[in-house]
Design a protein around this motif. Structure first.
Motif, PDB file in Angstrom:
ATOM      1  N   ARG A  28       0.836  -1.212   0.000  1.00 22.06           N
ATOM      2  CA  ARG A  28       0.000   0.000   0.000  1.00 22.06           C
ATOM      3  C   ARG A  28       0.866   1.255   0.000  1.00 22.06           C
ATOM      4  O   ARG A  28       0.544   2.248  -0.647  1.00 22.06           O
ATOM      5  N   GLN A  29       1.967   1.208   0.738  1.00 23.89           N
ATOM      6  CA  GLN A  29       2.859   2.363   0.835  1.00 23.89           C
ATOM      7  C   GLN A  29       3.679   2.573  -0.447  1.00 23.89           C
ATOM      8  O   GLN A  29       4.096   3.679  -0.737  1.00 23.89           O
ATOM      9  N   ARG A  30       3.933   1.497  -1.175  1.00 21.68           N
ATOM     10  CA  ARG A  30       4.736   1.559  -2.406  1.00 21.68           C
ATOM     11  C   ARG A  30       3.972   0.863  -3.535  1.00 21.68           C
ATOM     12  O   ARG A  30       4.386  -0.189  -4.019  1.00 21.68           O
ATOM     13  N   PRO A  31       2.842   1.437  -3.975  1.00 26.30           N
ATOM     14  CA  PRO A  31       1.996   0.766  -4.963  1.00 26.30           C
ATOM     15  C   PRO A  31       2.638   0.602  -6.337  1.00 26.30           C
ATOM     16  O   PRO A  31       2.154  -0.185  -7.145  1.00 26.30           O
ATOM     17  N   ARG A  32       3.714   1.308  -6.610  1.00 26.44           N
ATOM     18  CA  ARG A  32       4.388   1.142  -7.911  1.00 26.44           C
ATOM     19  C   ARG A  32       5.352  -0.034  -7.924  1.00 26.44           C
ATOM     20  O   ARG A  32       5.844  -0.410  -8.980  1.00 26.44           O
ATOM     21  N   GLY A  33       5.650  -0.586  -6.759  1.00 25.80           N
ATOM     22  CA  GLY A  33       6.515  -1.747  -6.709  1.00 25.80           C
ATOM     23  C   GLY A  33       7.538  -1.671  -5.598  1.00 25.80           C
ATOM     24  O   GLY A  33       7.751  -0.620  -4.991  1.00 25.80           O
ATOM     25  N   LEU A  34       8.169  -2.800  -5.356  1.00 25.11           N
ATOM     26  CA  LEU A  34       9.180  -2.935  -4.310  1.00 25.11           C
ATOM     27  C   LEU A  34      10.310  -3.830  -4.787  1.00 25.11           C
ATOM     28  O   LEU A  34      10.078  -4.784  -5.535  1.00 25.11           O
ATOM     29  N   ASP A  35      11.498  -3.527  -4.326  1.00 25.90           N
ATOM     30  CA  ASP A  35      12.657  -4.404  -4.474  1.00 25.90           C
ATOM     31  C   ASP A  35      13.155  -4.732  -3.074  1.00 25.90           C
ATOM     32  O   ASP A  35      12.950  -3.954  -2.139  1.00 25.90           O
ATOM     33  N   LEU A  36      13.810  -5.867  -2.935  1.00 27.48           N
ATOM     34  CA  LEU A  36      14.410  -6.236  -1.659  1.00 27.48           C
ATOM     35  C   LEU A  36      15.533  -7.230  -1.898  1.00 27.48           C
ATOM     36  O   LEU A  36      15.614  -7.845  -2.965  1.00 27.48           O
ATOM     37  N   TRP A  37      16.375  -7.369  -0.906  1.00 30.31           N
ATOM     38  CA  TRP A  37      17.443  -8.371  -0.916  1.00 30.31           C
ATOM     39  C   TRP A  37      17.216  -9.324   0.246  1.00 30.31           C
ATOM     40  O   TRP A  37      16.780  -8.903   1.320  1.00 30.31           O
ATOM     41  N   THR A  38      17.520 -10.592   0.029  1.00 32.67           N
ATOM     42  CA  THR A  38      17.545 -11.565   1.116  1.00 32.67           C
ATOM     43  C   THR A  38      18.715 -12.506   0.863  1.00 32.67           C
ATOM     44  O   THR A  38      19.198 -12.626  -0.261  1.00 32.67           O
ATOM     45  N   PHE A  39      19.187 -13.136   1.899  1.00 29.92           N
ATOM     46  CA  PHE A  39      20.307 -14.063   1.742  1.00 29.92           C
ATOM     47  C   PHE A  39      19.833 -15.353   1.080  1.00 29.92           C
ATOM     48  O   PHE A  39      18.722 -15.814   1.325  1.00 29.92           O
ATOM     49  N   GLN A  40      20.688 -15.921   0.260  1.00 26.76           N
ATOM     50  CA  GLN A  40      20.335 -17.155  -0.438  1.00 26.76           C
ATOM     51  C   GLN A  40      20.063 -18.300   0.538  1.00 26.76           C
ATOM     52  O   GLN A  40      19.268 -19.190   0.229  1.00 26.76           O
ATOM     53  N   VAL A  41      20.675 -18.296   1.698  1.00 24.69           N
ATOM     54  CA  VAL A  41      20.452 -19.370   2.671  1.00 24.69           C
ATOM     55  C   VAL A  41      19.098 -19.250   3.374  1.00 24.69           C
ATOM     56  O   VAL A  41      18.694 -20.170   4.070  1.00 24.69           O
ATOM     57  N   ASN A  42      18.409 -18.130   3.178  1.00 25.58           N
ATOM     58  CA  ASN A  42      17.152 -17.888   3.878  1.00 25.58           C
ATOM     59  C   ASN A  42      15.963 -18.368   3.034  1.00 25.58           C
ATOM     60  O   ASN A  42      15.153 -17.572   2.541  1.00 25.58           O
ATOM     61  N   ALA A  43      15.852 -19.681   2.879  1.00 25.76           N
ATOM     62  CA  ALA A  43      14.780 -20.271   2.069  1.00 25.76           C
ATOM     63  C   ALA A  43      13.388 -19.897   2.581  1.00 25.76           C
ATOM     64  O   ALA A  43      12.496 -19.632   1.764  1.00 25.76           O
ATOM     65  N   PRO A  44      13.137 -19.846   3.906  1.00 25.69           N
ATOM     66  CA  PRO A  44      11.797 -19.445   4.347  1.00 25.69           C
ATOM     67  C   PRO A  44      11.432 -18.028   3.884  1.00 25.69           C
ATOM     68  O   PRO A  44      10.294 -17.789   3.485  1.00 25.69           O
ATOM     69  N   ALA A  45      12.377 -17.107   3.921  1.00 21.90           N
ATOM     70  CA  ALA A  45      12.088 -15.744   3.449  1.00 21.90           C
ATOM     71  C   ALA A  45      11.794 -15.752   1.955  1.00 21.90           C
ATOM     72  O   ALA A  45      10.870 -15.075   1.491  1.00 21.90           O
ATOM     73  N   GLN A  46      12.562 -16.525   1.197  1.00 21.27           N
ATOM     74  CA  GLN A  46      12.335 -16.587  -0.242  1.00 21.27           C
ATOM     75  C   GLN A  46      10.932 -17.122  -0.545  1.00 21.27           C
ATOM     76  O   GLN A  46      10.229 -16.571  -1.403  1.00 21.27           O
TER      77      GLN A  46
END
Length: 161
Positions: free
Chosen positions: A110-128
């Protein structure tokens, strides 16, 4: 407590220590194999002097205090063509799997209706899995040489239809 009963609100300066403590607990529980680049005191200082005062920081509050955090940067109010960045999304370990992450994700979109980018660690399968469930697509993988932890990571993007 049901997550629908939680208050989501903008963080205040007085929340900075509690926000940092949630981040520390969550990082330790979710990423036990990832080397943290900074000690506890430096993390608390960063939240108090950089994150909370200079970034759009949201908290989830329940008794006895802060149980989750969302940090957004860039975005629609700054005229960003591609939306913004989801910089941090961390939950107290006892609040994982209870729908709080979903509420934060709805808020972020809602705060970024045009889109979002993010980074997560490759080892963090639950986040992915979480981000993919929310419509994010992996668009870049790195060897980790550009992050402080030197941990391979993956950049995700969400764009509304």
């Amino acid at each position: 407590m049901n997550t629908d009963d939680l208050a989501l609100r903008r963080a205040e300066a007085s929340d900075a220590t509690a926000v940092a403590d949630v981040w520390l607990r969550s990082f330790g529980a979710a990423l036990p194999t990832v080397r943290r680049a900074h000690g506890d005191d430096a993390v608390r200082s960063w939240f108090a002097h950089v994150v909370v005062p200079h970034h759009e920081t949201w908290v989830a509050v329940a008794e006895p205090g802060v149980v989750g955090l969302l940090v957004l940067d860039g975005g629609d109010e700054e005229g960003g063509e591609d939306g913004g960045h989801l910089e941090q999304l961390y939950l107290d370990p006892s609040w994982r799997g209870r729908g709080l992450g979903d509420r934060f994700m709805d808020l972020a979109k809602r705060q970024r209706p045009r889109g979002l980018d993010l980074w997560t660690f490759q080892v963090n399968a639950p986040a992915q899995r979480f981000y993919e469930r929310h419509g994010f697509v992996a668009v870049e993988w790195t060897d980790g040489l550009r992050n402080e932890e030197r941990e391979p990571d993956v950049r995700y993007a969400w764009r509304p239809r």
